[in-house]
Design a protein around this motif. Structure first.
Motif, short mmCIF file in Angstrom:
data_model
loop_
_atom_site.label_atom_id
_atom_site.label_comp_id
_atom_site.label_asym_id
_atom_site.label_seq_id
_atom_site.Cartn_x
_atom_site.Cartn_y
_atom_site.Cartn_z
N GLY A 163 1.10 -1.28 -0.23
CA GLY A 163 0.32 -0.25 0.04
C GLY A 163 1.14 1.42 0.02
N LEU A 164 0.58 2.01 -0.50
CA LEU A 164 1.09 3.55 -0.42
C LEU A 164 0.30 4.77 0.85
CD1 LEU A 164 1.20 4.27 -4.20
CD2 LEU A 164 2.63 2.78 -3.07
N ILE A 165 0.94 6.02 1.46
CA ILE A 165 0.39 6.84 2.43
C ILE A 165 0.84 7.72 2.06
CG2 ILE A 165 0.58 6.96 4.59
CD1 ILE A 165 -0.99 5.02 4.84
N ALA A 166 0.02 8.77 1.17
CA ALA A 166 0.28 9.98 0.30
C ALA A 166 1.28 11.07 1.84
CB ALA A 166 -0.73 11.18 0.47
N ASN A 167 1.68 11.17 1.08
CA ASN A 167 2.81 12.57 1.72
C ASN A 167 2.55 13.00 2.39
OD1 ASN A 167 5.85 12.32 1.66
ND2 ASN A 167 6.10 13.56 -0.08
N SER A 168 1.57 13.99 2.50
CA SER A 168 0.70 15.40 3.05
C SER A 168 0.27 14.23 3.97
CB SER A 168 -0.10 15.53 1.96
OG SER A 168 -1.18 15.15 2.05
N ALA A 169 0.01 12.79 4.09
CA ALA A 169 -0.67 12.42 5.28
C ALA A 169 0.31 11.30 6.29
CB ALA A 169 -2.21 11.10 4.83
N LYS A 170 1.49 11.63 6.30
CA LYS A 170 2.51 10.37 6.04
C LYS A 170 2.75 11.09 7.88
CE LYS A 170 6.56 12.21 4.93
NZ LYS A 170 7.69 12.29 3.40
N LEU A 171 2.17 12.16 8.81
CA LEU A 171 2.66 12.21 9.86
C LEU A 171 2.26 12.43 10.40
CD1 LEU A 171 5.69 14.76 10.20
CD2 LEU A 171 6.00 12.20 9.67
N ASP A 172 0.40 12.24 9.91
CA ASP A 172 -1.25 12.14 10.76
C ASP A 172 -0.83 9.95 11.01
OD1 ASP A 172 -3.80 11.42 11.55
OD2 ASP A 172 -4.40 12.48 9.74
N PRO A 173 -1.33 10.73 12.91
CA PRO A 173 -1.62 9.06 13.19
C PRO A 173 -2.42 7.66 12.55
CG PRO A 173 -1.06 10.14 14.99
CD PRO A 173 -1.31 10.84 13.87
N ARG A 174 -3.18 8.24 11.89
CA ARG A 174 -4.79 7.94 12.14
C ARG A 174 -4.12 7.74 9.94
NH1 ARG A 174 -8.53 13.64 10.94
NH2 ARG A 174 -6.60 14.43 10.75
N SER A 175 -3.37 7.82 9.60
CA SER A 175 -2.98 6.88 7.89
C SER A 175 -2.60 5.35 9.00
CB SER A 175 -2.33 7.86 7.77
OG SER A 175 -2.41 8.91 7.15
N TRP A 176 -1.58 5.21 9.85
CA TRP A 176 -0.88 4.57 10.51
C TRP A 176 -1.80 3.68 10.73
CZ3 TRP A 176 3.09 4.19 7.32
CH2 TRP A 176 3.31 5.23 6.32
N ASN A 177 -3.40 3.40 11.27
CA ASN A 177 -4.37 3.39 12.24
C ASN A 177 -3.45 3.52 13.89
OD1 ASN A 177 -6.53 2.56 10.55
ND2 ASN A 177 -5.78 1.19 9.63
N VAL A 178 -2.59 4.32 14.25
CA VAL A 178 -2.32 4.17 15.69
C VAL A 178 -2.11 5.61 16.29
CG1 VAL A 178 -0.21 2.80 14.86
CG2 VAL A 178 -0.40 5.20 14.72
N PRO A 179 -2.60 4.38 17.43
CA PRO A 179 -3.76 6.19 18.58
C PRO A 179 -2.24 7.48 18.61
CG PRO A 179 -2.14 3.96 19.76
CD PRO A 179 -2.15 3.64 18.17
N VAL A 180 -2.71 8.77 18.95
CA VAL A 180 -1.39 9.76 19.15
C VAL A 180 -0.85 9.58 20.40
CG1 VAL A 180 -1.87 12.28 19.00
CG2 VAL A 180 -3.85 11.28 17.66
#
Length: 398
Positions: free
Chosen positions: A92-109
């Motif tokens: 899978g790919l994660i957008a560059n603009s979203a890679k520092l958003d925990p929601r993109s990785w399904n992990v808690p803040v």
């Protein structure tokens, strides 16, 4: 990271490319925490070679971790999206603009800050780029310029200092454009002054690549006279010929770069000049190449990043008359040799001279002017040691 059995189920982030990617990779590593058997490749696409290395890293990661979920983010995942997604190794790919958003990785803040993983702390204060250099694909991967506010940057600095960092490195895609999108458009000099004023305990502040034409007067004065700013100026120069600079759509001339370096060295002779230079840009003649070579001499460039030109998708330069690939390769080699010669003389000038070196975990460290130094055994990691180099081995002071 090791792919041994003890770490097989832990997340791993593989970082390629610029210092900004390094800073972002460290944040992703902390964010993923104990997320399981995941490998993330934080990719680069600045050149075709960077994309090739990204593909290599993906294949290598899959061989090392055959059962892991392998995700790709970064510039190559934006610019070469279809090609990277089609690789059988990629899940899978994660957008560059979203890679520092925990929601993109399904992990808690995270409730606690990321641990310091190196003695020099990289802080990404700016991202994206509003310029339109004809060779550059990075705005496609990073978007428009965005800046962190001064208070947010100061919180990051404070966090790293509390964890023991002795040197802060400010990074960005176009670092000197920091603040242009903020209220009242503060300059980078204002940010640097605010950091130094707020943290008297900060011993070393280093700036990553700067666009010389955007260095404001306040920052120029601090580079020339502030001891806590490291005497190391890396310029986003790209070429030494004015016509090629115009065809690149750069905003500076050769004379601008020469004048800046001369002004700073007049006030601070120990300042070391680095630069990015492109070899074989479309339409480059032997005379243009000679001007590129000669600016290495004129600026006394001792830290050189040499890039053989490669056409990038949907850029104006890719549609210009191209230089023969063999000539591009040969010209890049000449530029590297010229930088190596200047660097050798520069390193020799350090022999017998005391240097304040910040110790890294690999037994080496960096002087204020960014000379790499191999330290005596037993040197404490994360501390600044005064040493006197006596010889040079493979480009490293010993």
């Amino acid at each position: 990271m090791s792919a041994g059995s003890e770490t097989a189920a832990r997340p791993e982030v593989v970082s390629l490319g610029c210092r900004l990617n390094i800073a972002e990779s460290e944040r992703m590593q902390a964010m993923l925490g104990e997320a399981g058997d995941v490998v993330v490749v934080n990719s680069c696409a600045v050149t075709r070679e960077a994309v090739r290395q990204t593909r290599q890293a993906i294949r290598r990661a899959r061989r090392a971790r055959p059962d892991a979920r392998l995700l790709v983010t970064g510039c190559a995942a934006e610019i070469e999206r279809a090609e990277i997604a089609a690789m059988p190794e990629v899940d899978g790919l994660i957008a560059n603009s979203a890679k520092l958003d925990p929601r993109s990785w399904n992990v808690p803040v995270a409730e606690t800050p990321a641990p310091l993983t190196r003695t020099r702390a990289f802080i990404a204060v700016q991202n994206g780029c509003d310029h339109a250099c004809t060779f550059c694909v990075i705005p496609q991967g990073r978007g428009r310029s965005r800046s962190l506010g001064i208070a947010e940057v100061q919180r990051e600095v404070e966090r790293h200092l509390e964890q023991g960092a002795k040197e802060i490195v400010l990074t960005g895609v176009d670092l000197t454009s920091w603040g242009h999108d903020l209220p009242d458009s503060p300059s980078l000099g204002i940010l640097v002054e605010a950091i130094l004023n707020a943290f008297a305990e900060l011993e070393r502040l280093r700036l990553s690549s700067l666009d010389g034409i955007e260095i404001d007067e306040q920052l120029c004065e601090m580079l020339a006279g502030e001891a806590r700013i490291m005497p190391h100026l890396h310029l986003s120069l790209q070429h030494g010929d004015d016509l090629i600079l115009k065809r690149m759509k750069r905003r500076h001339s050769r004379a601008d770069a020469v004048d800046l370096a001369a002004r700073l060295k007049a006030s601070r002779p120990e300042i070391a000049i680095g630069a990015d230079l492109i070899a074989g840009f479309p339409t480059e003649t032997p005379a243009h190449h000679a001007a590129n070579l000669s600016i290495i001499n004129e600026l006394d460039i001792v830290h050189g990043h040499i890039f053989p030109y490669s056409p990038r998708p949907d850029t104006p330069a890719a549609r210009m008359p191209q230089v023969d690939r063999a000539a591009v390769k040969a010209r890049a080699a000449e530029l590297r040799d010229a930088v190596k010669a200047h660097r050798s003389g520069w390193l020799a000038g350090h022999l017998g001279t005391p240097l304040a070196v910040l110790a890294e975990r690999d037994g080496t460290g960096y002087s204020p002017s960014y000379a790499r130094v191999r330290l005596p055994e037993g040197s404490t990691v994360g501390e600044v040691h005064e040493v006197i180099p006596t010889r040079i081995e493979e480009g490293v002071l010993v």
